[in-house]
Enzyme design. Structure first.
Site, PDB file in Angstrom:
ATOM      1  N   LYS A 106      66.573  23.500  41.044  1.00  0.00           N
ATOM      2  CA  LYS A 106      65.441  23.096  41.878  1.00  0.00           C
ATOM      3  C   LYS A 106      64.151  22.999  41.050  1.00  0.00           C
ATOM      4  CE  LYS A 106      65.589  24.466  46.296  1.00  0.00           C
ATOM      5  NZ  LYS A 106      65.351  25.206  47.569  1.00  0.00           N
ATOM      6  N   THR A 107      63.861  24.080  40.322  1.00  0.00           N
ATOM      7  CA  THR A 107      62.617  24.057  39.554  1.00  0.00           C
ATOM      8  C   THR A 107      62.718  23.118  38.352  1.00  0.00           C
ATOM      9  OG1 THR A 107      63.321  26.022  38.338  1.00  0.00           O
ATOM     10  CG2 THR A 107      61.923  26.370  40.261  1.00  0.00           C
TER      11      THR A 107
ATOM     12  N   GLN B 172      60.243  19.990  37.458  1.00  0.00           N
ATOM     13  CA  GLN B 172      59.551  19.733  36.191  1.00  0.00           C
ATOM     14  C   GLN B 172      59.806  18.317  35.698  1.00  0.00           C
ATOM     15  OE1 GLN B 172      57.815  22.000  33.706  1.00  0.00           O
ATOM     16  NE2 GLN B 172      57.281  22.475  35.798  1.00  0.00           N
TER      17      GLN B 172
ATOM     18  N   GLY C  64      53.352  26.521  37.452  1.00  0.00           N
ATOM     19  CA  GLY C  64      54.132  25.633  38.298  1.00  0.00           C
ATOM     20  C   GLY C  64      55.561  25.472  37.835  1.00  0.00           C
TER      21      GLY C  64
ATOM     22  N   GLY D 176      48.453  22.816  34.344  1.00  0.00           N
ATOM     23  CA  GLY D 176      47.876  22.862  33.004  1.00  0.00           C
ATOM     24  C   GLY D 176      48.143  21.579  32.243  1.00  0.00           C
TER      25      GLY D 176
ATOM     26  N   GLY E 169      60.017  20.827  30.368  1.00  0.00           N
ATOM     27  CA  GLY E 169      58.629  20.570  30.761  1.00  0.00           C
ATOM     28  C   GLY E 169      58.091  19.214  30.367  1.00  0.00           C
ATOM     29  N   GLU E 170      58.561  18.702  29.242  1.00  0.00           N
ATOM     30  CA  GLU E 170      57.905  17.508  28.705  1.00  0.00           C
ATOM     31  C   GLU E 170      58.803  16.287  28.586  1.00  0.00           C
ATOM     32  OE1 GLU E 170      54.697  19.005  25.616  1.00  0.00           O
ATOM     33  OE2 GLU E 170      56.474  20.280  25.605  1.00  0.00           O
TER      34      GLU E 170
END
Lengths: 745, 331, 207
Positions: free
Chosen positions: A641-642, A646, A475, A250, A711-712
């Site tokens: 991990k995730t 990101q 994701g 996205g 995320g950012e």
């Protein structure tokens, strides 16, 4: 199970939060089982394709659809002359919050941008729809249009419309301080428009059953899509179901409701068929907004020791979409004596821009962090040292406390891990064969937003836990991380927790934006688990009866006090219940109250230090990034991990911004010229080096679970770190992105 | 894409008969370019003649040490052929620099010869393009021209030829073998692609009824020490801004043999004959390399968006020759 | 729908592998060639080719229009939605499948061209890479993943067969993997994990 058996099986449970666990949905994704919005089949499914306007502004005076209708397999061609009307976007409605644009597609003959949909073809196959769409011929009466950002820039006006942030700030007289500063830089920066380019193009499968609507949509805001569709199609929200269990990326591009979603639903209504509108890549460029272009000025004044006496940061971006906080990092990063910030906008007749990963900050940090680096050159000072000399103790503009601030630690650790001290500080001094080698740093900074999230947590008689929340799996590992949190809160094995996401029938989740989805949901999962435990405790007989919740531990699949306790299965069996469920409802009133309260107390921000090494071909100017380290303060890390994924993903997107990406808008026509992945260059494997990501993993004491959002922040600062490394390698300051080789020849 | 009749001929003769009797027919090889252009509505054949089943997929030795490459040899197979890698490394490298592995597994030599430009205005039905629609005008001239050509361009068209393979073939003096019901022809690579002039829609010397059957590479000892250097905006999977196919032989410090061709800058695969002439017999040093490159680029017609290509091409030519000369020293 | 009656065998030498089916099902012939058309041909008949492929191990027989893409055919006719549409012009690799073990982008393939061939999509690619992608987090949103995995399987076979790349390194180095996988975009930026997954499986193969 008796108490002493429980004692025997009791283990020091390793908390799941913090573990680098595999994604729960990894196998479904790696085997092709995961179904995305364009993967759902329905009986009689028809396929739609868009026809786009080819003028920037005007009216459609004639539409010839005859040839399109003659294509075998075409069911209908919808235009403003025959399509059912959608209701307009209301001015004050929560559903309007996610409008991509205010244009009421196919309701009038008006054209507001080159690429706006002016017709929809519905056919039996995608190929027939696409071919027929290419045969629709439009005639226009053109009107003057403003499409050239560079030409319109002088007409910029102050930005308005962001309730949460102001577009201007001053502390002292920064321009006066700048004029007398012993050392200063004054630079102009240009950033181009960018497009999200999630590999899944926007897709919608819409099915009407009477007045009930089911929509599979690639979206980052399920609950808002439902509200918006309810508003536009005059159907109660309860009669609409929006499903998005998997979304193929996205990055902000799927946060709003764009033409494709609306027109799929409209086409399904008009034809009485289930309709899939899977946008072509070109249609995404033409109907979905991207990141605004900007021009920025950053001027810094300093004394000879590098202490900032003036910080001026002004920006021009496009209006429309969410007003972007281009100068926001300049509010929080440096302890400048005086500050002057202004954000301006210009109106263009193009598809409205929209949020793209770290809107505002991604481009704002490019300018700010490049300018700081340039000041370090003027001062002949190490750029990290310069930053540390200006690291504020409190928020520079407001004097508020930082809820968490570890930039010093991030730079210190990065300096060691990256080998920064081995850097020869002179420009162009490091060489490896044909490559000029450069190293640069830049600060990452992003302020997360916590959105409302409603959640239910259910404990079954067999000890199985179901967490339900309309989260978006774009994701980020949405289900994966909430599962870890719930398992720890309830003291149950990970395997016994299932998290249901991606469905408007679930309690409304937060939108996947503002780096806030995980923390927003986590807050409600924590609250729901707490509520659930209280309910279970109330049902529990001896030895727990009468215990306060604070005296009880959730572990080993039950509630325990000292050595005694009961498993959840025992509690439920004893109470004759087949399950217990706790619900946490959260809404926008809470959100506003919480934001206001938190905003008064603290400044929240995730931050980090990027370390970049580039190689620049001495002959051709080709730039290749050869090493990367990002050290981040993102509060607590739930899943290493995730979270690392990101952060790396943000860095990769930043590399694209820095070196190869730009959306080319023809200044003569307002038409996107490179509306394809062939001509818009997102980074490929070969562009991406090993990216070393390190999280300080220190919880923020003021946020749920100590989270700050991952995320950012990763993308912020990246283009600056690259530009600063290029400056070191070549001696050239490139202030307009992307840094293509022609700027280095 | 526009519906079409699909024909799968059993042999070459059948293919030739089919194309001779079906006006508006196109041969289909790997499909990587034609299918894309058909989907975009740029190519609209009435009949598609699928030649991928024809027995034109061998690479055969020629008596003089050259090679004859069947038109349907896949790019990936050709790049891996040990004879190509040993005798014409620049060709293997050019193929490997092009597109992606998946596309190279599909694309054929014949199809690559006919690859059409990536000019965005050519692809966009809403833009004016003389190549797509003769007489319509050219939106590229004052548009974004970063990817456009500076050599061999005209006022009608500045599209760059996109193929990497063809650049190497131009340097190697390849010969294209074609057949039709009217007979066989051999077209030197330099005459195969046409400059745009006033008729940019005419891109090759191939007649509509002719099928490419093979490409012949003459024996060329100098090519054994050759390379292909591609400069682009990504590290991989992007069209060339500039590419250089070069072979160099240095004897006693002087250039005894040289082949040079350019991609990304030419309206067709650009054999750099002016540079070759300037180099031959002269010193094999940096100054000579640059002078030769400048001699070639002197004819450039640039637009603001692609003016950097003259400097870039000059630098890339010099760098490529320098590396070849260094290899000679070492080897 | 197939209306041809000409008994000639269409597969010429070098063509797709022959397999048994009634030649009468195969469209009309003219000039000694197979003609299959979704439009009315000169002979006055509308014909569609019948296509036979083995897909993920199972034989399939399909009526498709000549202009149907292989990707659409797999997704819409066979319900194999693993292969994804990301650009439909060979620029992203999300539609990568294996044809007789060779990776191609199915979006630029016409289905009719692959008559008689064996197609493997991610659904049928039972390979250690699938598990390795999960373990090394070589995915985020998962949309490019089916293409990445099919591409990686094809890449490892190409490498094993001695196919070169422009990196020309000794051994399957990280740079080799990067270059050889550059036909598959991942906008989530999971490239490091993808690289690790492939390197891991390649190292296991080598042992």
């Amino acid at each position: 199970m008796s108490t002493d058996v429980a004692e025997a099986v009791r283990t020091e449970t390793v908390p799941n939060v913090g573990r680098p666990l595999d994604r729960v949905d990894g196998p479904a994704k790696a085997t092709g089982e995961a179904k995305y919005a364009a993967d759902h089949d329905y009986p009689g499914l028809a396929h739609a394709a868009l026809v786009h306007a080819t003028v920037a502004r005007g009216r459609v005076t004639a539409l010839d659809t005859e040839a399109a209708r003659a294509v075998r397999g075409v069911i209908d061609v919808l235009t403003h002359e025959n399509a059912p009307r959608m209701r307009p976007v209301k001015r004050f409605s929560l559903g309007s919050f996610v409008k991509g644009s205010s244009v009421n597609y196919l309701a009038t003959d008006e054209v507001h941008w080159d690429g706006q949909p002016i017709a929809v073809v519905v056919a039996e196959t995608p190929a027939a729809a696409r071919h027929a769409a290419s045969l629709v011929r439009a005639t226009y009466e053109e009107l003057p249009a403003a499409v050239d950002f560079a030409a319109e820039e002088p007409k910029a006006v102050p930005q308005k419309g962001n309730a949460m942030f102001s577009s201007a700030a001053d502390k002292g007289d920064a321009n006066a301080a700048l004029a007398v500063a012993p050392v200063s830089v004054d630079l102009r920066f240009v950033t181009p428009p960018y497009n999200h380019n999630a590999i899944e193009p926007h897709a919608t499968t819409a099915v009407w059953n009477g007045n009930r609507l089911t929509v599979h949509d690639g979206t980052q805001s399920i609950a808002f899509v439902r509200k918006h569709l309810a508003m536009r199609f005059g159907v109660p929200e309860r009669d609409i179901r929006v499903l998005a269990p998997y979304v193929g990326g996205g990055f902000g591009g799927k946060g709003m409701v764009w033409a494709g979603t609306l027109l799929a639903v409209l086409a399904a209504r008009a034809t009485g068929r289930a309709v899939r509108l899977a946008l072509t890549r070109e249609s995404v460029y033409r109907t979905v907004g991207g990141r605004t272009p900007t021009t920025q000025r950053v001027a810094l004044g300093a004394d000879r020791d590098g202490r900032l006496t003036a910080l001026v940061h002004t920006s021009v971006a496009r209006s429309g979409g969410m007003p972007e906080q281009v100068t926001s990092a300049s509010r929080h990063l440096y302890a400048a004596e005086t500050v002057h910030l202004r954000q301006n906008v210009v109106h263009l007749d193009l598809v409205p821009p929209t949020a793209m990963r770290a809107p505002g900050e991604a481009v704002g940090t490019f300018a700010l962090e490049s300018a700081v680096d340039e000041l370090a050159w003027r001062l002949d000072m190490d750029p990290i040292e310069l930053r540390m000399r200006n690291e504020p103790e409190r928020d520079p503009l407001t004097g508020k406390a930082f809820s968490h601030r570890m930039l010093r630690e991030a730079y210190a650790l990065g300096t060691e891990r990256f080998g920064w001290r081995e850097r020869d500080p002179r420009a162009g001094a490091m060489r490896d064969g044909r490559w000029l080698v450069g190293m640069g740093v830049a600060t990452a900074y992003h302020q997360p937003i916590r959105f409302p999230a409603s959640v239910t947590v259910r404990m079954g008689a067999d000890g199985a836990v179901v967490v339900r929340c309309g989260l978006h799996e774009i994701g980020v590992g949405a289900a994966t991380v909430q599962r870890q949190i719930a398992a720890d809160q309830l003291g149950v094995p990970l395997e016994s927790v299932r998290v249901e996401v991606g469905d408007s029938d679930l309690p409304a989740g937060p939108i996947a934006a503002g780096s806030g989805q995980t923390a927003s949901a986590a807050a409600s999962v924590l609250a729901a688990c707490d509520k659930l435990k209280r309910q279970l405790l109330a049902l529990a007989g001896p030895p727990l009866r009468g215990r306060a919740i604070g005296d009880v531990q959730a572990r080993d699949g039950g509630l325990f006090h000292g050595g005694g306790g009961r498993t959840y299965a025992e509690i439920l069996a004893g109470a004759g219940r087949d399950h217990v469920e706790a619900a946490v409802k959260d809404g926008w009133v809470n959100f506003l109250a919480r934001s206001a309260r938190d905003g008064r107390r603290w400044v929240h921000g995730a931050s980090g230090a990027h370390f970049c090494e580039v190689r620049v071909d001495a002959d051709t100017g080709e730039v290749r990034v050869s090493r990367w380290l990002g050290v981040f303060d993102v509060g607590r890390v739930i899943n290493a991990k995730t979270a690392a994924g990101q952060l790396r993903g943000g860095i990769v997107m930043g590399l694209g911004m820095a070196l190869s990406e730009q959306t080319l808008v023809d200044p003569r026509t307002g038409r996107v010229v490179n509306a394809s992945l062939s001509e818009y260059h997102v980074p490929v494997h070969a562009d991406v080096p090993r990216i070393d990501v390190h999280c300080l993993d220190d919880p923020d004491p003021t946020t749920p679970l100590g989270l700050l959002g991952v995320g950012e922040v990763g993308v912020t600062g990246v283009p600056a770190a690259v530009a600063n490394a290029v400056r070191h390698a070549t001696g050239k300051r490139v202030a307009d992105l992307p840094i293509t080789l022609d700027k280095l020849l | 894409m526009k519906p079409f009749a699909y024909v799968k001929p059993a042999d070459v003769e059948a293919a030739l008969r089919a194309v001779a009797t079906e006006p508006g027919a196109k041969f289909l090889g790997g499909g990587t370019n034609l299918v894309d252009l058909m989907r975009e509505g740029v190519e609209r054949p009435d009949t598609v003649i699928d030649v991928t089943g024809l027995p034109l997929d061998a690479v055969d030795d020629l008596p003089d040490g050259g090679l004859r490459i069947g038109a349907l040899v896949r790019n990936s197979v050709l790049a891996a052929d040990p004879r190509i890698r040993a005798r014409y490394p620049m060709l293997s490298q050019a193929l490997l620099a092009g597109a992606s592995p998946q596309l190279r597994n599909m694309a054929t030599v014949g199809g690559n010869l006919l690859q059409r430009t990536r000019c965005a205005y050519f692809y966009d039905a809403a833009a004016a393009c003389n190549k797509r629609e003769p007489g319509a005008g050219c939106d590229a001239l004052d548009g974004f021209t970063r990817g456009h050509a500076v050599l061999g361009v005209s006022g009608s068209c500045i599209a760059a030829h996109p193929s990497d393979m063809c650049v190497a073939l131009a340097a190697l003096d390849a010969v294209v073998e074609v057949r039709s019901v009217r007979g066989d022809r051999r077209i030197p690579i330099g005459e195969f692609h046409l400059l745009p002039g006033d008729t940019p829609q005419n891109e090759t010397a191939l007649a509509p009824d002719e099928l490419i059957t093979a490409v012949e590479l003459p024996a060329l000892p100098v090519a054994a020490r050759s390379r292909y250097r591609k400069v682009r905006d990504r590290a991989s999977y992007a069209f060339a801004l500039v590419s250089v196919a070069a072979a160099l032989e240095v004897r006693d410090g002087a250039v005894a043999g040289v082949r040079l061709a350019l991609g990304g800058v030419g309206a067709k695969p650009w054999r750099a004959r002016a540079a070759e002439e300037a180099l031959l017999g002269g010193a094999a040093d940096e100054a000579a390399f640059r002078r030769a490159a400048e001699a070639e680029l002197a004819a450039a017609t640039v637009r603001p968006g692609n003016a950097f290509k003259t400097a870039l091409a000059t630098a890339t030519i010099a760098a490529t020759l320098r590396e070849l000369a260094r290899e000679e020293d070492a080897g | 729908m197939s209306g041809g009656t000409d008994p000639q065998q269409a597969d010429g030498p070098g063509g797709p592998r022959d397999h048994a089916r009634p030649a009468a099902d195969r469209g009309s012939h003219r000039n000694g060639v197979l003609l299959a058309s979704g439009v009315t041909s000169n002979s006055g008949r509308t014909v569609l080719p019948e296509l036979r492929m083995k897909v993920n191990g199972s034989p399939e027989s399909l009526d498709v229009e000549p202009w149907a893409g292989l990707l659409d055919t797999l997704r819409d006719k066979l319900g194999l939605t693993g292969p994804k549409k990301g650009c439909e012009q060979g620029a992203c690799g999300a539609c990568t499948v294996l044809v007789d073990g060779v990776r191609i982008v199915s979006c630029l393939a016409l289905a009719v061209q692959y008559d008689g061939r064996e197609i493997t999509t991610v659904e049928g690619a039972d390979h250690p890479l699938r598990e390795a992608f999960v373990r090394h987090d070589g995915l985020q949103c998962g949309y490019c993943t089916p293409g990445q995995i099919c591409s990686a399987i094809g890449m490892l076979s190409e490498y094993a067969a001695g196919m070169p790349s422009s990196v020309a390194a000794e051994g399957l180095t990280d740079d080799e993997i990067r270059e050889r996988m550059s036909g598959n975009l991942c906008r989530c930026g999971a490239y490091n994990g993808i690289l690790d997954a492939i390197a891991d499986v390649a190292a296991r193969d080598a042992r």
